[in-house]
Design a protein around this motif. Sequence first.
Motif, short mmCIF file in Angstrom:
data_model
loop_
_atom_site.label_atom_id
_atom_site.label_comp_id
_atom_site.label_asym_id
_atom_site.label_seq_id
_atom_site.Cartn_x
_atom_site.Cartn_y
_atom_site.Cartn_z
N ILE A 81 -12.37 -19.50 14.07
CA ILE A 81 -12.50 -18.42 15.36
C ILE A 81 -11.30 -17.37 15.00
O ILE A 81 -11.88 -16.66 14.37
CB ILE A 81 -12.43 -18.76 16.83
N GLN A 82 -10.13 -17.78 14.84
CA GLN A 82 -8.73 -17.32 14.22
C GLN A 82 -9.61 -16.48 12.90
O GLN A 82 -8.71 -15.43 13.07
CB GLN A 82 -7.43 -18.31 14.57
N ASN A 83 -10.15 -17.54 12.19
CA ASN A 83 -9.89 -17.10 10.52
C ASN A 83 -11.17 -15.76 10.95
O ASN A 83 -10.80 -14.77 9.81
CB ASN A 83 -10.62 -17.81 9.91
N ALA A 84 -12.17 -16.10 11.69
CA ALA A 84 -13.37 -14.66 11.51
C ALA A 84 -12.99 -13.63 11.56
O ALA A 84 -12.69 -12.54 11.90
CB ALA A 84 -14.39 -15.50 12.38
N ALA A 117 -12.29 -10.04 10.09
CA ALA A 117 -13.18 -9.37 10.20
C ALA A 117 -12.14 -7.99 10.43
O ALA A 117 -12.89 -6.66 9.73
CB ALA A 117 -13.40 -9.59 11.31
N LEU A 118 -11.34 -7.84 11.48
CA LEU A 118 -10.24 -6.89 11.13
C LEU A 118 -9.85 -6.15 9.98
O LEU A 118 -9.50 -5.19 9.41
CB LEU A 118 -8.67 -7.11 11.89
N THR A 119 -9.69 -7.42 8.58
CA THR A 119 -8.99 -7.40 7.50
C THR A 119 -9.97 -6.32 7.44
O THR A 119 -9.65 -5.53 6.04
CB THR A 119 -8.66 -8.36 6.68
N TRP A 120 -11.61 -7.12 6.83
CA TRP A 120 -12.40 -5.92 6.57
C TRP A 120 -12.57 -4.54 7.02
O TRP A 120 -12.95 -3.70 5.90
CB TRP A 120 -13.81 -6.53 6.65
N TRP A 155 -16.16 -5.63 16.39
CA TRP A 155 -16.50 -6.45 17.31
C TRP A 155 -17.77 -7.38 16.91
O TRP A 155 -17.89 -8.82 16.67
CB TRP A 155 -17.22 -5.95 18.83
N ARG A 156 -18.24 -6.75 15.87
CA ARG A 156 -19.21 -7.37 14.98
C ARG A 156 -19.02 -7.92 13.91
O ARG A 156 -19.80 -9.20 13.91
CB ARG A 156 -20.89 -6.25 14.23
N GLU A 157 -17.80 -7.13 13.10
CA GLU A 157 -17.87 -8.33 12.77
C GLU A 157 -17.47 -9.44 12.55
O GLU A 157 -17.28 -10.55 11.69
CB GLU A 157 -16.94 -7.76 11.12
#
Length: 733
Positions: free
Chosen positions: A379-382, A386-389, A671-673
């Motif tokens: 979950i942390q990696n997700a 997401a933030l990076t993307w 949030w969605r990513e």
Amino acid sequence: MAGQGGTGRNGGKKRLVAERRYPAGSSAKPKARRKTVAKKPKASTRRKSSPKRSSNIFVRVIGGTIRWIVRLFWLIFSRVALAGAVVLGLAVFYIYTTLPPFSDQLDGRARGSVTLTDRSGTVFAWRGEQFGGQITADTVSESLKDAIVATEDKRFYKHLGVSPRGIASAVKINLSEGRGPLSGHGGSTLTQQVAKLLCLGVPFDPTKWKNQTEYEADCRQGSMVRKIKEAVYAMALEVRYSKDEILAIYMNRAYLGAGANGFEAASQRYFGKSAANVNIAESAMLAGLLTAPSRFAPTNNLKRSQERAGIVLLLMNQQGMITDAERAHAKANPAVLSDAAEQRAGGYFADWVMGAGPDFLTRDTTEDVVIETTFDQRIQNAAEEALTWVFDNKVREGSEAQAAIVVMSADGAVRGMVGGRKLRGVSGAFNRATQAKRQPGSAFKPFVYAAALDLGWSYDSPILDEPITVNIPGSGDWSPQNYDRSFHGLVTVTDAMRHSYNIPAVKLAMDVGLENVRTVAQMFGIESDLAQGPALALGASESTLLEMTGAYAGILNGGSSVEPYGLRSLRLKGDSEPLMGQEGGLGERVITPAAAEQLIYMMYNVVQNGTGARARLDGVEVAGKTGTTQAARDAWFMGFTADYVVGVWMGYDDNSPLTGVTGGGLPADIWRETMQRIQAGQPSHPLPMLRPASPPRVPGSVAQSSSNSGSRQGGDKAQNVLGDILSTIFGLN
């Protein structure tokens, strides 16, 4: 044959000396005389080899003076050398008597360590002075011993603690590079380095040094006096301990970056294995850290660490410790980090959890502690991906805007946390998820509706969106406005939340009582000071992202308060019984389950066809709420599925306004990513919400909806449209 002299009766030769020198009748006399004559040349030779005194009195005085000075110097030197040898011997003997047993020298940490494990028991973070356990020269791999000796002191097994050749070489290098003789290269042997690590036997005294860092700096200062003391101490070490014991002390005490003290801790930290099992490439990388632990730490720069390891491999090869083939193989297959070390995830989370226990068992522990946490690395990696993307693909390059993410279960168990855009090597950094207090704006409105629903209002209750003026004592009249500066007449409370209208929220808060709204918010976990006036309904109070996410978790779990937690248990390393623990964060009930089901349904509509539409997920039910503060200084999206609550904040650290960003825009994208990655491959579950047969309506709502088609109906929805346009034209500041 005629001669120059006369002829006598013995062979015709006449003696050339008088007869009276040879008395008659003595045949031995001539032989004795010949002996005497034979000695004369030798005596003559000795006299010729002796220096002749000069007839020049000046030369004789100068020469005599020089000879006297030389004799005096030699006399003084020999006496001083003898006295120095005695003093040195006594000093070495004295230090020898003060040295403790070998086993007491292996762990000299003033502080302990904290090892953090995730929800599956895998180590993901370390804090404090990590110590992997005592090792000896017999228990580590042979290649590791060779790498250390080759790098630090190739004559280690030959000298007596001090290497004059090494010191001379170091002085030569320092002078050639334009430094002082003792600046830079010190020529210290490995034994002298151990003397430094032991601080010459001086223990840490908190009354003398402010902290451990100051103490260690004093231990490593390089004055001439200090160097002499260090040399004497090193010789005492050589007398007291064997070479392998000295090497073992070094291997246990050397700092190797990332909080790792000793090669066992470093091996576990970087490679996830014991120092007994490291191969040649890993040994070279570990030994290469000794020069500059922080600079060459593979968690900081793996490529640089591998290049440094290549130099160590060359030294090992030149000294015959490894073959050409072994060196080539190690260079072709350099050491790499373990999965846990490579991810380096959860730095913000780890710092937060460290504050969950008492300081004497966490930040200031003198023991080795293990903390089991709720952390989920997947979950942390997700969240990090997401933030990076989003920042890579939707935010203008060079933007200094920040963002934070919190992911938790409905019971308050925090699964992941991002405290800022810096994601790797984070320790002690400012955590915007837990430390930044910002206004939540409209993201606070669910607590207004929660209080109203709990006190008798319904999801389909009508409310009039019309101009109002409120007199605030001490401040005068206050007239709240909707974002689109329009009024929408009679609407249901569901539509009022869906479009984030401000006026209905203020009217509801005043109807049920501001104190009741404040109480509901506080019981859900908003611990910050809440505004006293009606602006409370519009999120004028400050809160942290963690508090807000925990409060939304309380809505998801049916209306019970939640205490966000990350620490499941804390125990001493080696013990099986925990000293403290926590199995859940559920608290007392705040609103009724029926009120919670209606509120979730209303928030579901926010995402389905309201201001949070950009957070929709295919095949997964989502409920949430947007929030944008005045002048867009803060943008929020708070939402949840049936399994996880995710809170997102975005803004600037200096509180500057965002350009083209609202809660329903980039925060909803993040949030969605995040949730898409969390839900990937996971089953979806329905939200625990009310499911009416038809959407709520008030008389004339169809016509009203039709007349407003294609236009902004209020709150964050209008901001989304405007925000999209501004983002396209100008990008994010």
